[in-house]
Design an enzyme around this catalytic site. Structure first.
Site, PDB file in Angstrom:
ATOM      1  N   ASP A 176     -56.565  48.365  28.829  1.00 42.21           N
ATOM      2  CA  ASP A 176     -57.856  48.017  28.837  1.00 42.21           C
ATOM      3  C   ASP A 176     -57.633  46.479  27.964  1.00 42.21           C
ATOM      4  O   ASP A 176     -57.310  46.236  27.174  1.00 42.21           O
ATOM      5  CB  ASP A 176     -58.849  49.299  28.131  1.00 42.21           C
ATOM      6  CG  ASP A 176     -60.213  48.350  27.352  1.00 42.21           C
ATOM      7  OD1 ASP A 176     -60.493  47.873  27.461  1.00 42.21           O
ATOM      8  OD2 ASP A 176     -60.590  49.429  27.058  1.00 42.21           O
ATOM      9  N   HIS A 185     -60.983  49.636  31.292  1.00 39.25           N
ATOM     10  CA  HIS A 185     -62.252  49.871  30.860  1.00 39.25           C
ATOM     11  C   HIS A 185     -63.501  49.874  31.092  1.00 39.25           C
ATOM     12  O   HIS A 185     -64.643  50.422  31.247  1.00 39.25           O
ATOM     13  CB  HIS A 185     -62.591  48.244  29.754  1.00 39.25           C
ATOM     14  CG  HIS A 185     -63.802  48.356  28.745  1.00 39.25           C
ATOM     15  ND1 HIS A 185     -63.016  49.616  27.302  1.00 39.25           N
ATOM     16  CD2 HIS A 185     -64.902  48.160  28.318  1.00 39.25           C
ATOM     17  CE1 HIS A 185     -64.256  49.317  26.408  1.00 39.25           C
ATOM     18  NE2 HIS A 185     -65.013  48.562  26.995  1.00 39.25           N
ATOM     19  N   SER A 225     -67.210  53.038  24.586  1.00 41.54           N
ATOM     20  CA  SER A 225     -67.078  51.995  24.030  1.00 41.54           C
ATOM     21  C   SER A 225     -67.906  51.670  23.245  1.00 41.54           C
ATOM     22  O   SER A 225     -67.904  52.173  21.803  1.00 41.54           O
ATOM     23  CB  SER A 225     -67.215  50.566  25.730  1.00 41.54           C
ATOM     24  OG  SER A 225     -66.987  49.040  24.846  1.00 41.54           O
TER      25      SER A 225
END
Lengths: 280, 280
Positions: free
Chosen positions: A224, A257, A148
């Site tokens: 995600d 995620h 991320s």
């Protein structure tokens, strides 16, 4: 440098250290996994792991399940924190999760009051590797990897420093921070309004122009929740096509995620990096 | 029963559910890992995981790295919470970590005010498996495994219910709770002062007398800070000798009490359980 914890793990050692970070003007904590091979005097290459928003050095070491593979391959893993820390370090007055503490975005801030402490780019690229290579039984071979915000950090740092890393990988990276809310907020705050200053920290902008590519692997879950608004892997794919960059982008069906996603594919990433270490 | 989260993991699914637990008179949360094999209609055996003091259903699922092996072997994992929960459930007035919330010790309390909610033995042995087997694609084959307080729970429950579990394993179990501070505090509080009531929840006492053994694997780190005062694996070894019990107790050099230890050996435990599932 002070050792504050040690846990045996897959025959090697997970350890946490604190040290005074000159680039950040504060005390920092990092974690290192040393595989069992170092006990016999082998100097091992290092994979640097950059975490995402809100994380410390602990999330990856506790949740990714990376030590098993690192022990097998004989690689060390180093996980820094995600921002400067401490009472003297300013935080977002709104205490948001996506700016300030836990959200350094791996840039060198130029705007007050952030520019004194928020210099994570210099810390990750220079100060931390120098410290690691001076104090642990590691070779000068490095790879970099992240998730991320840390996926953005890993890609951007490798693109800017192709001679320092033999490979780069990312999970769910913020691929084009200039063009998403998380990145625009962070870059405005740390770097100001001049977007020409942002481009040096934007992986898509960097990838379009690079002439010295570092092999890159990216995994992205198609479930995600941040995929469309924040992550934009299509922009990275597009930039790679423009410069014929050796990017392998894998869309992973059904994954989100979380660290459950990272744990499912971290073995692939470590084997990818180990393969490039061996080639050097 | 309500599904509150779902994460794809190693081709299978980690899910959390809440449900009203009749035995505990409160709402409970548990986690289940369903391996990829269930997608093709296969009914898979279940390993129940009992956690230690202060844990919820999340610690093991996030930190043990068990899903990779469970996916390969085709076994489900179910992780309950470690005590009843909710505003109506009494806690230790001192809010200690080793009694009350997060510290149910897998017994049926007999002493007020604990006896209304603190009935984790019945919940783990009866209510939860009934719920799991009615609602998920699992077979009636069960194994049970746990850490510390949960290692005590796993051994004690398997010893008392040899026909319900094909194998049992534990990391760093509280082997002889009648004879250590954690166990004495919990048993006094939940069961009162009559030590004859304690023996039915003490793995050493149960192991000495058993005539129908369940194959058992125990791992214990020799650098565990709780080893001498609380865990007492020698007493378990001694009880096993008395009854010629099939206990394999492994002392693991250099390991502590943490999830870094559990993660290092969970693969062995899951393969041990899978081997006994196949034999049935």
């Amino acid at each position: 440098m002070e050792n504050i914890s040690a846990n045996k793990s897959f025959g090697g050692w997970h350890k946490q250290y604190t040290h005074r970070a000159d680039t950040l003007s504060c005390e920092m904590r990092f974690a290192i996994y040393l595989p069992p091979q170092v006990a016999t005097g082998t100097k091992v290459p290092v994979v640097y792991w950059l975490s995402g928003l809100t994380c410390t050095d602990e999330n990856f070491m506790q949740k990714a399940g990376a030590q098993r593979v690192a022990a097998e391959l004989g690689v060390a893993i180093v996980a820094p924190d995600t921002s400067p820390r401490g009472d003297e370090v300013p935080d977002d007055p709104d205490a948001s999760y996506d700016f300030g503490l836990g959200a350094g975005f791996y840039v060198n801030a130029t705007q007050p009051p952030w520019n004194r402490h928020y210099r994570m780019y210099d810390y990750v690229v220079h100060e931390l590797p120098t410290l690691i290579e001076a104090n642990f039984p590691v070779s000068p071979q490095r790879a970099i990897c992240g998730h991320s915000m840390g996926g953005h950090g890993a890609l951007m740092i490798a693109l800017r420093n192709p001679t320092r890393y033999s490979s780069v990988s990312a999970f769910s990276p913020i691929s084009h921070p200039m063009n998403c809310p998380w990145g625009q907020k962070a870059f405005t705050g740390y770097l100001g309004d001049d977007q020409s200053q942002w481009a040096q920290y934007d992986s898509c902008e960097l990838m379009k122009q690079t002439s010295e590519p570092v092999p890159a692997l990216v995994d992205q879950g198609d479930q995600d929740p941040f995929l469309n608004e924040q992550l934009n892997p299509e922009a990275l794919q597009h930039a790679a096509k423009q410069s014929q960059y050796p990017l392998e982008l894998r869309m992973q069906t059904g994954y989100d995620h979380s660290y459950y996603f990272i744990a499912s594919f971290i073995e692939d990433h470590l084997r990818f990096h180990a393969g490039h270490f061996q080639a050097n």
